[in-house]
Design a protein around this motif. Structure first.
Motif, PDB file in Angstrom:
ATOM      1  N   LEU A   1       0.832  -1.206   0.000  1.00 41.71           N
ATOM      2  CA  LEU A   1       0.000   0.000   0.000  1.00 41.71           C
ATOM      3  C   LEU A   1       0.864   1.252   0.000  1.00 41.71           C
ATOM      4  O   LEU A   1       0.571   2.227  -0.705  1.00 41.71           O
ATOM      5  CB  LEU A   1      -0.935   0.005   1.210  1.00 41.71           C
ATOM      6  N   TYR A   2       1.938   1.230   0.783  1.00 45.73           N
ATOM      7  CA  TYR A   2       2.839   2.382   0.836  1.00 45.73           C
ATOM      8  C   TYR A   2       3.407   2.671  -0.557  1.00 45.73           C
ATOM      9  O   TYR A   2       3.420   3.832  -0.997  1.00 45.73           O
ATOM     10  CB  TYR A   2       3.973   2.134   1.817  1.00 45.73           C
ATOM     11  N   ALA A   3       3.868   1.621  -1.228  1.00 53.00           N
ATOM     12  CA  ALA A   3       4.472   1.801  -2.550  1.00 53.00           C
ATOM     13  C   ALA A   3       3.476   2.405  -3.528  1.00 53.00           C
ATOM     14  O   ALA A   3       3.826   3.295  -4.324  1.00 53.00           O
ATOM     15  CB  ALA A   3       4.981   0.455  -3.075  1.00 53.00           C
ATOM     16  N   GLU A   4       2.232   1.945  -3.486  1.00 52.18           N
ATOM     17  CA  GLU A   4       1.238   2.479  -4.420  1.00 52.18           C
ATOM     18  C   GLU A   4       0.852   3.906  -4.058  1.00 52.18           C
ATOM     19  O   GLU A   4       0.759   4.773  -4.938  1.00 52.18           O
ATOM     20  CB  GLU A   4      -0.009   1.595  -4.436  1.00 52.18           C
ATOM     21  N   ILE A   5       0.623   4.164  -2.771  1.00 52.72           N
ATOM     22  CA  ILE A   5       0.209   5.510  -2.356  1.00 52.72           C
ATOM     23  C   ILE A   5       1.297   6.526  -2.645  1.00 52.72           C
ATOM     24  O   ILE A   5       1.024   7.627  -3.145  1.00 52.72           O
ATOM     25  CB  ILE A   5      -0.178   5.512  -0.864  1.00 52.72           C
ATOM     26  N   VAL A   6       2.555   6.182  -2.345  1.00 53.07           N
ATOM     27  CA  VAL A   6       3.634   7.140  -2.572  1.00 53.07           C
ATOM     28  C   VAL A   6       3.805   7.426  -4.059  1.00 53.07           C
ATOM     29  O   VAL A   6       4.109   8.564  -4.462  1.00 53.07           O
ATOM     30  CB  VAL A   6       4.959   6.652  -1.934  1.00 53.07           C
ATOM     31  N   ASP A   7       3.573   6.438  -4.896  1.00 51.15           N
ATOM     32  CA  ASP A   7       3.658   6.663  -6.340  1.00 51.15           C
ATOM     33  C   ASP A   7       2.503   7.545  -6.823  1.00 51.15           C
ATOM     34  O   ASP A   7       2.717   8.493  -7.587  1.00 51.15           O
ATOM     35  CB  ASP A   7       3.630   5.333  -7.084  1.00 51.15           C
ATOM     36  N   ARG A   8       1.290   7.241  -6.355  1.00 54.85           N
ATOM     37  CA  ARG A   8       0.122   8.006  -6.815  1.00 54.85           C
ATOM     38  C   ARG A   8       0.178   9.454  -6.343  1.00 54.85           C
ATOM     39  O   ARG A   8      -0.137  10.380  -7.086  1.00 54.85           O
ATOM     40  CB  ARG A   8      -1.169   7.355  -6.320  1.00 54.85           C
ATOM     41  N   VAL A   9       0.590   9.670  -5.092  1.00 54.41           N
ATOM     42  CA  VAL A   9       0.620  11.047  -4.595  1.00 54.41           C
ATOM     43  C   VAL A   9       1.796  11.814  -5.200  1.00 54.41           C
ATOM     44  O   VAL A   9       1.717  13.038  -5.373  1.00 54.41           O
ATOM     45  CB  VAL A   9       0.653  11.085  -3.054  1.00 54.41           C
ATOM     46  N   ALA A  10       2.885  11.126  -5.538  1.00 53.91           N
ATOM     47  CA  ALA A  10       3.990  11.787  -6.236  1.00 53.91           C
ATOM     48  C   ALA A  10       3.532  12.251  -7.615  1.00 53.91           C
ATOM     49  O   ALA A  10       3.874  13.358  -8.057  1.00 53.91           O
ATOM     50  CB  ALA A  10       5.176  10.835  -6.364  1.00 53.91           C
ATOM     51  N   ARG A  11       2.740  11.423  -8.275  1.00 53.32           N
ATOM     52  CA  ARG A  11       2.173  11.814  -9.574  1.00 53.32           C
ATOM     53  C   ARG A  11       1.241  13.007  -9.403  1.00 53.32           C
ATOM     54  O   ARG A  11       1.251  13.945 -10.211  1.00 53.32           O
ATOM     55  CB  ARG A  11       1.439  10.624 -10.173  1.00 53.32           C
ATOM     56  N   CYS A  12       0.420  12.991  -8.349  1.00 53.46           N
ATOM     57  CA  CYS A  12      -0.476  14.117  -8.086  1.00 53.46           C
ATOM     58  C   CYS A  12       0.308  15.410  -7.869  1.00 53.46           C
ATOM     59  O   CYS A  12      -0.031  16.462  -8.414  1.00 53.46           O
ATOM     60  CB  CYS A  12      -1.338  13.840  -6.855  1.00 53.46           C
ATOM     61  N   ALA A  13       1.351  15.339  -7.044  1.00 59.11           N
ATOM     62  CA  ALA A  13       2.170  16.522  -6.770  1.00 59.11           C
ATOM     63  C   ALA A  13       2.833  17.029  -8.050  1.00 59.11           C
ATOM     64  O   ALA A  13       2.889  18.238  -8.306  1.00 59.11           O
ATOM     65  CB  ALA A  13       3.228  16.196  -5.718  1.00 59.11           C
ATOM     66  N   ASN A  14       3.333  16.105  -8.856  1.00 59.36           N
ATOM     67  CA  ASN A  14       3.990  16.459 -10.114  1.00 59.36           C
ATOM     68  C   ASN A  14       3.031  17.201 -11.046  1.00 59.36           C
ATOM     69  O   ASN A  14       3.369  18.249 -11.608  1.00 59.36           O
ATOM     70  CB  ASN A  14       4.490  15.178 -10.784  1.00 59.36           C
ATOM     71  N   ASP A  15       1.817  16.662 -11.195  1.00 62.60           N
ATOM     72  CA  ASP A  15       0.840  17.270 -12.107  1.00 62.60           C
ATOM     73  C   ASP A  15       0.262  18.559 -11.541  1.00 62.60           C
ATOM     74  O   ASP A  15      -0.116  19.464 -12.299  1.00 62.60           O
ATOM     75  CB  ASP A  15      -0.286  16.281 -12.410  1.00 62.60           C
ATOM     76  N   TYR A  16       0.170  18.645 -10.217  1.00 64.73           N
ATOM     77  CA  TYR A  16      -0.305  19.893  -9.616  1.00 64.73           C
ATOM     78  C   TYR A  16       0.706  21.014  -9.862  1.00 64.73           C
ATOM     79  O   TYR A  16       0.335  22.136 -10.231  1.00 64.73           O
ATOM     80  CB  TYR A  16      -0.523  19.700  -8.118  1.00 64.73           C
ATOM     81  N   ILE A  17       1.990  20.691  -9.689  1.00 67.15           N
ATOM     82  CA  ILE A  17       3.044  21.689  -9.912  1.00 67.15           C
ATOM     83  C   ILE A  17       3.034  22.168 -11.357  1.00 67.15           C
ATOM     84  O   ILE A  17       3.135  23.365 -11.641  1.00 67.15           O
ATOM     85  CB  ILE A  17       4.418  21.097  -9.540  1.00 67.15           C
ATOM     86  N   GLU A  18       2.897  21.236 -12.260  1.00 71.17           N
ATOM     87  CA  GLU A  18       2.896  21.548 -13.698  1.00 71.17           C
ATOM     88  C   GLU A  18       1.969  20.579 -14.432  1.00 71.17           C
ATOM     89  O   GLU A  18       2.234  19.360 -14.421  1.00 71.17           O
ATOM     90  CB  GLU A  18       4.326  21.443 -14.245  1.00 71.17           C
ATOM     91  N   PRO A  19       0.838  21.026 -14.943  1.00 76.60           N
ATOM     92  CA  PRO A  19       0.486  22.420 -15.244  1.00 76.60           C
ATOM     93  C   PRO A  19      -0.611  23.035 -14.370  1.00 76.60           C
ATOM     94  O   PRO A  19      -0.908  24.220 -14.498  1.00 76.60           O
ATOM     95  CB  PRO A  19      -0.048  22.294 -16.666  1.00 76.60           C
ATOM     96  N   TRP A  20      -1.248  22.248 -13.467  1.00 79.76           N
ATOM     97  CA  TRP A  20      -2.509  22.708 -12.893  1.00 79.76           C
ATOM     98  C   TRP A  20      -2.363  23.880 -11.935  1.00 79.76           C
ATOM     99  O   TRP A  20      -3.256  24.735 -11.856  1.00 79.76           O
ATOM    100  CB  TRP A  20      -3.224  21.540 -12.225  1.00 79.76           C
ATOM    101  N   ARG A  21      -1.287  23.968 -11.178  1.00 82.37           N
ATOM    102  CA  ARG A  21      -1.153  25.050 -10.200  1.00 82.37           C
ATOM    103  C   ARG A  21      -1.172  26.421 -10.869  1.00 82.37           C
ATOM    104  O   ARG A  21      -1.789  27.364 -10.363  1.00 82.37           O
ATOM    105  CB  ARG A  21       0.135  24.862  -9.391  1.00 82.37           C
TER     106      ARG A  21
END
Length: 235
Positions: free
Chosen positions: A79-99
């Motif tokens: 679960l940790y491996a999946e959550i950390v990957d998914r939230v890293a993707r979220c942070a990445n996409d929020y930074i560029e381009p959505w923010r």
């Protein structure tokens, strides 16, 4: 060897205990032959049976408990491996381009920002209830927020031709839904308490290039985004 088969030492324990039960039974039979009385023979036989059964029951109980403990540890790591990957993707996409979306129009190709569907959670759904209540709630909340974010991006990318006012509202909605993911993700990662979590975080951060634009460690980035969500009353 034990790393390849985590139950090996438990199986050895079972074999040893079974051997002990056999030794007790054999000793009882020898004693019964020495005493020679039918009552003594029956009594010693009964005692041997009770002792052997108790040892077998105890061994199986201990083995099952340890096996469940190992399964929970493995589930936490997965679960940790999946959550950390998914939230890293979220942070990445929020930074560029959505923010900083600005005046850019939403187009059908923006469906590429859809979060990936979970794989681990459905696979462990039957056992996720073994987690502590606090952990389970945080994990469930994160996956729920991720699903809501996915629905929002799917909606706007399937219907991109809208007025300027609607576009701005939609961009704002998606920005908030990105931010809503970070606090439950951060709580999940902390509560799962996976050994060597730093390496998981480093590997996840390496995959997504926009994270390098942010100051601080991966968890510090998540904490900053979670604090921003709290300051804007995003839940």
């Amino acid at each position: 060897m034990s790393a390849a088969n985590p139950y090996r030492r438990h199986l050895i324990l079972l074999i040893a205990l079974a051997g002990l039960a056999g030794l007790v039974t054999a000793t009882a039979l020898i004693l019964s032959l020495g005493i020679g009385g039918p009552i003594s023979t029956a009594l010693i036989g009964l005692i041997s049976t009770i002792v052997g059964s108790a040892i077998s029951f105890g061994a199986v109980t201990v083995h099952d408990a340890r096996r469940q403990e190992e399964e929970i540890k493995a589930m936490r790591a997965s679960l940790y491996a999946e959550i950390v990957d998914r939230v890293a993707r979220c942070a990445n996409d929020y930074i560029e381009p959505w923010r900083g979306w600005g005046t850019r129009k939403i187009v059908g190709e923006d469906a590429k920002f859809l979060p990936s569907l979970p794989l681990v959670l459905p696979a462990v759904a039957g056992k996720v209830g073994l987690l502590d209540a606090e952990v389970l709630l945080a994990v469930t909340q994160f996956y729920f927020r991720l699903s809501v974010l996915r629905d929002a991006i799917e909606l706007v990318s399937n219907d991109p031709d809208t007025s300027e006012a609607i576009r701005l509202n939609r961009v704002n909605m998606i920005q908030k839904r990105f931010l809503s993911c970070f606090d439950p993700a951060l709580r999940s990662l902390k509560l799962l308490e996976v050994p060597g979590w730093q390496q998981f975080d480093l590997e996840a951060a390496k995959v997504y290039p926009h994270l390098k634009k942010e100051a601080g460690s991966f968890r510090e980035i998540l904490e900053r985004f979670a604090a921003l969500a709290a300051s804007e009353n995003i839940v």
